[in-house]
Design an enzyme around this catalytic site. Structure first.
Site, PDB file in Angstrom:
ATOM      1  N   TYR A   1      43.980  47.621  51.159  1.00  6.54           N
ATOM      2  CA  TYR A   1      43.957  46.931  49.890  1.00  6.54           C
ATOM      3  C   TYR A   1      42.620  47.884  49.689  1.00  6.54           C
ATOM      4  O   TYR A   1      41.964  48.501  48.141  1.00  6.54           O
ATOM      5  CB  TYR A   1      43.225  45.883  49.588  1.00  6.54           C
ATOM      6  CG  TYR A   1      43.391  45.113  48.216  1.00  6.54           C
ATOM      7  CD1 TYR A   1      44.648  44.812  47.652  1.00  6.54           C
ATOM      8  CD2 TYR A   1      42.110  44.777  48.070  1.00  6.54           C
ATOM      9  CE1 TYR A   1      44.375  44.234  46.136  1.00  6.54           C
ATOM     10  CE2 TYR A   1      42.367  44.044  46.163  1.00  6.54           C
ATOM     11  CZ  TYR A   1      43.713  44.017  45.376  1.00  6.54           C
ATOM     12  OH  TYR A   1      43.152  43.370  44.802  1.00  6.54           O
TER      13      TYR A   1
ATOM     14  N   LYS B   1      37.437  44.071  43.021  1.00  9.59           N
ATOM     15  CA  LYS B   1      37.310  42.811  43.185  1.00  9.59           C
ATOM     16  C   LYS B   1      35.684  41.832  43.671  1.00  9.59           C
ATOM     17  O   LYS B   1      35.731  41.261  42.906  1.00  9.59           O
ATOM     18  CB  LYS B   1      38.447  42.351  43.650  1.00  9.59           C
ATOM     19  CG  LYS B   1      40.117  43.049  43.064  1.00  9.59           C
ATOM     20  CD  LYS B   1      40.078  42.440  42.035  1.00  9.59           C
ATOM     21  CE  LYS B   1      41.453  43.245  41.342  1.00  9.59           C
ATOM     22  NZ  LYS B   1      41.774  42.930  39.783  1.00  9.59           N
TER      23      LYS B   1
HETATM   24  N1  LIG Z   1      49.929  41.981  41.395  1.00  7.30           N
HETATM   25  C1  LIG Z   1      48.848  41.037  42.760  1.00  7.30           C
HETATM   26  O1  LIG Z   1      49.654  41.533  43.574  1.00  7.30           O
HETATM   27  C2  LIG Z   1      47.967  40.813  41.607  1.00  7.30           C
HETATM   28  C3  LIG Z   1      47.225  40.216  42.731  1.00  7.30           C
HETATM   29  C4  LIG Z   1      45.877  39.877  42.323  1.00  7.30           C
HETATM   30  C5  LIG Z   1      45.395  40.005  41.747  1.00  7.30           C
HETATM   31  N2  LIG Z   1      46.371  40.728  40.269  1.00  7.30           N
HETATM   32  C6  LIG Z   1      45.127  41.587  39.375  1.00  7.30           C
HETATM   33  O2  LIG Z   1      45.896  41.898  38.173  1.00  7.30           O
HETATM   34  C7  LIG Z   1      45.697  42.324  36.678  1.00  7.30           C
HETATM   35  C8  LIG Z   1      47.100  42.824  36.809  1.00  7.30           C
HETATM   36  O3  LIG Z   1      48.267  43.778  37.554  1.00  7.30           O
HETATM   37  P1  LIG Z   1      49.124  43.544  37.402  1.00  7.30           P
HETATM   38  O4  LIG Z   1      49.953  42.971  39.071  1.00  7.30           O
HETATM   39  O5  LIG Z   1      50.136  42.522  36.092  1.00  7.30           O
HETATM   40  O6  LIG Z   1      49.629  45.029  37.081  1.00  7.30           O
HETATM   41  P2  LIG Z   1      49.867  45.572  35.432  1.00  7.30           P
HETATM   42  O7  LIG Z   1      51.108  47.286  36.628  1.00  7.30           O
HETATM   43  O8  LIG Z   1      51.256  44.875  35.326  1.00  7.30           O
HETATM   44  O9  LIG Z   1      49.204  45.798  35.591  1.00  7.30           O
HETATM   45  C9  LIG Z   1      47.896  46.238  35.297  1.00  7.30           C
HETATM   46  C10 LIG Z   1      47.655  46.987  34.126  1.00  7.30           C
HETATM   47  O10 LIG Z   1      46.022  47.590  34.178  1.00  7.30           O
HETATM   48  C11 LIG Z   1      46.440  48.505  32.843  1.00  7.30           C
HETATM   49  N3  LIG Z   1      45.362  49.460  33.294  1.00  7.30           N
HETATM   50  C12 LIG Z   1      45.074  50.188  33.776  1.00  7.30           C
HETATM   51  N4  LIG Z   1      44.314  51.340  33.737  1.00  7.30           N
HETATM   52  C13 LIG Z   1      43.972  51.236  32.021  1.00  7.30           C
HETATM   53  C14 LIG Z   1      43.323  52.157  31.402  1.00  7.30           C
HETATM   54  N5  LIG Z   1      42.266  53.024  31.889  1.00  7.30           N
HETATM   55  N6  LIG Z   1      43.309  51.318  30.293  1.00  7.30           N
HETATM   56  C15 LIG Z   1      43.828  49.826  29.812  1.00  7.30           C
HETATM   57  N7  LIG Z   1      44.623  49.383  30.843  1.00  7.30           N
HETATM   58  C16 LIG Z   1      45.023  49.521  31.755  1.00  7.30           C
HETATM   59  C17 LIG Z   1      48.075  48.654  32.969  1.00  7.30           C
HETATM   60  O11 LIG Z   1      48.603  49.608  31.672  1.00  7.30           O
HETATM   61  C18 LIG Z   1      48.513  47.562  33.497  1.00  7.30           C
HETATM   62  O12 LIG Z   1      48.944  46.875  31.916  1.00  7.30           O
HETATM   63  C19 LIG Z   1      45.408  44.004  37.850  1.00  7.30           C
HETATM   64  O13 LIG Z   1      42.997  43.288  37.593  1.00  7.30           O
HETATM   65  C20 LIG Z   1      45.201  42.968  39.203  1.00  7.30           C
HETATM   66  O14 LIG Z   1      44.171  43.836  40.232  1.00  7.30           O
HETATM   67  C21 LIG Z   1      47.360  41.771  40.916  1.00  7.30           C
END
Ligand SMILES: NC(=O)c1ccc[n+]([C@@H]2O[C@H](COP(=O)([O-])OP(=O)(O)OC[C@H]3O[C@@H](n4cnc5c(N)ncnc54)[C@H](O)[C@@H]3O)[C@@H](O)[C@H]2O)c1
Length: 258
Positions: A158, A165
């Site tokens: 991570y 985060k």
């Molecule tokens: N999937 C997991 O296990 C998990 C767990 C905890 C937190 N999160 C967090 O949830 C959030 C969403 O992630 P996800 O898992 O749904 O994945 P995802 O890949 O579906 O979403 C990530 C999004 O970030 C956007 N992004 C990246 N760079 C960008 C930029 N320069 N401008 C605008 N948008 C941008 C992408 O287009 C995408 O839509 C993130 O903050 C991630 O860290 C995810």
């Protein structure tokens, strides 16, 4: 039943139907909110417009391009939103990125430029979009972001995202104090691991998912709609007394020791 009719929700971070942001948008739409989906690049335009239609959104709902690394795109997007709606009520920031090397190599090898990219896209962007959205939240509002327990404890691979985060959660607290006088609440949801596009960038994600089923109180991984439900609650007036908090939606993973 939470009623979001007459409310406008701006959602950043829908890449596809597996995105956590999509599950949040789904819950907000089902509760009656009007959606503005903000997509990162031109490539996602068509898909975002299709998703808006699939979510049963008609009338003023729209998809707008907003790469959060570009101040001009943030400004233009919120200008367009301000012209289309008298006020907005919810802003969902579900955006993060770190270069691949930084999430598979030994943490000690983290490069300066990869650190900067991760912090810019995953942390600074929340401050930038909150600043742009706040003047449109004239009736008060709720800003939400997505974090992970890697902010506090180490998880294999991570790495720099854990630092991002940690900073993001601190930003939530500072923004909550900054925007509190305007009746704008700022909160984070700490989601358990979910197989999405972004999560697949974490080296050996499967180990994280497997360990969760072994250790979490509910003995399973969390699913996107469960995160969406909590986001709807935090966006709604039911959560009017909650700000600056990190709410775990992780099937009780973080509460267990071994
Ligand atoms: N999937 C997991 O296990 C998990 C767990 C905890 C937190 N999160 C967090 O949830 C959030 C969403 O992630 P996800 O898992 O749904 O994945 P995802 O890949 O579906 O979403 C990530 C999004 O970030 C956007 N992004 C990246 N760079 C960008 C930029 N320069 N401008 C605008 N948008 C941008 C992408 O287009 C995408 O839509 C993130 O903050 C991630 O860290 C995810």
């Amino acid at each position: 039943m939470i009623d979001m009719k007459g409310k406008v929700a701006v959602v950043l971070g829908v890449a596809n139907k597996r995105s956590i942001a999509y599950a949040i948008a789904e819950k907000l739409a089902a509760a009656g909110a009007t959606l503005v989906l903000c997509y990162q690049t031109e490539r996602l335009k068509r898909e975002s417009e299709d998703l808006i239609a699939e979510l049963g959104q008609t009338g003023k709902a729209r998809a707008i391009q907003m790469d959060v690394t570009k101040d001009a795109e943030i400004e233009a997007a919120f200008k367009e939103i301000g012209e289309a709606f008298p006020a907005i009520h919810t802003l969902v920031h579900s955006v993060a990125f770190a270069p691949g090397d930084a999430m598979k190599n030994d943490f000690l090898l983290t490069k300066r430029e990869d650190f900067a990219v991760a912090m810019d896209i995953s942390v600074y962007s929340l401050i930038a979009v909150a600043r742009a959205a706040a003047p449109l939240m004239t009736e008060g509002g709720s800003i939400l972001t997505l974090t992970h327990y890697g902010s506090t404890k180490t998880f294999p691979n991570y790495n720099v995202m854990g630092l991002a985060k940690a900073a993001l959660e601190a930003a939530v607290r500072y923004l909550a104090v900054s925007l509190g006088p305007k009746k704008i609440r700022v909160n984070a949801i700490s989601a358990g691991a979910i197989k999405t596009l972004a999560a697949r960038g974490i080296g050996d994600l499967q180990t994280m998912l497997d360990r969760t089923t072994e250790r979490a109180a509910l003995q399973r991984n969390v699913e996107q709609p469960e995160v969406g439900g909590v986001a709807l609650f935090l966006a709604s007036d039911l959560a009017s007394g909650i700000t600056g908090e990190v709410t775990f939606v992780d099937c009780g993973f973080n509460i267990t020791g071994i």
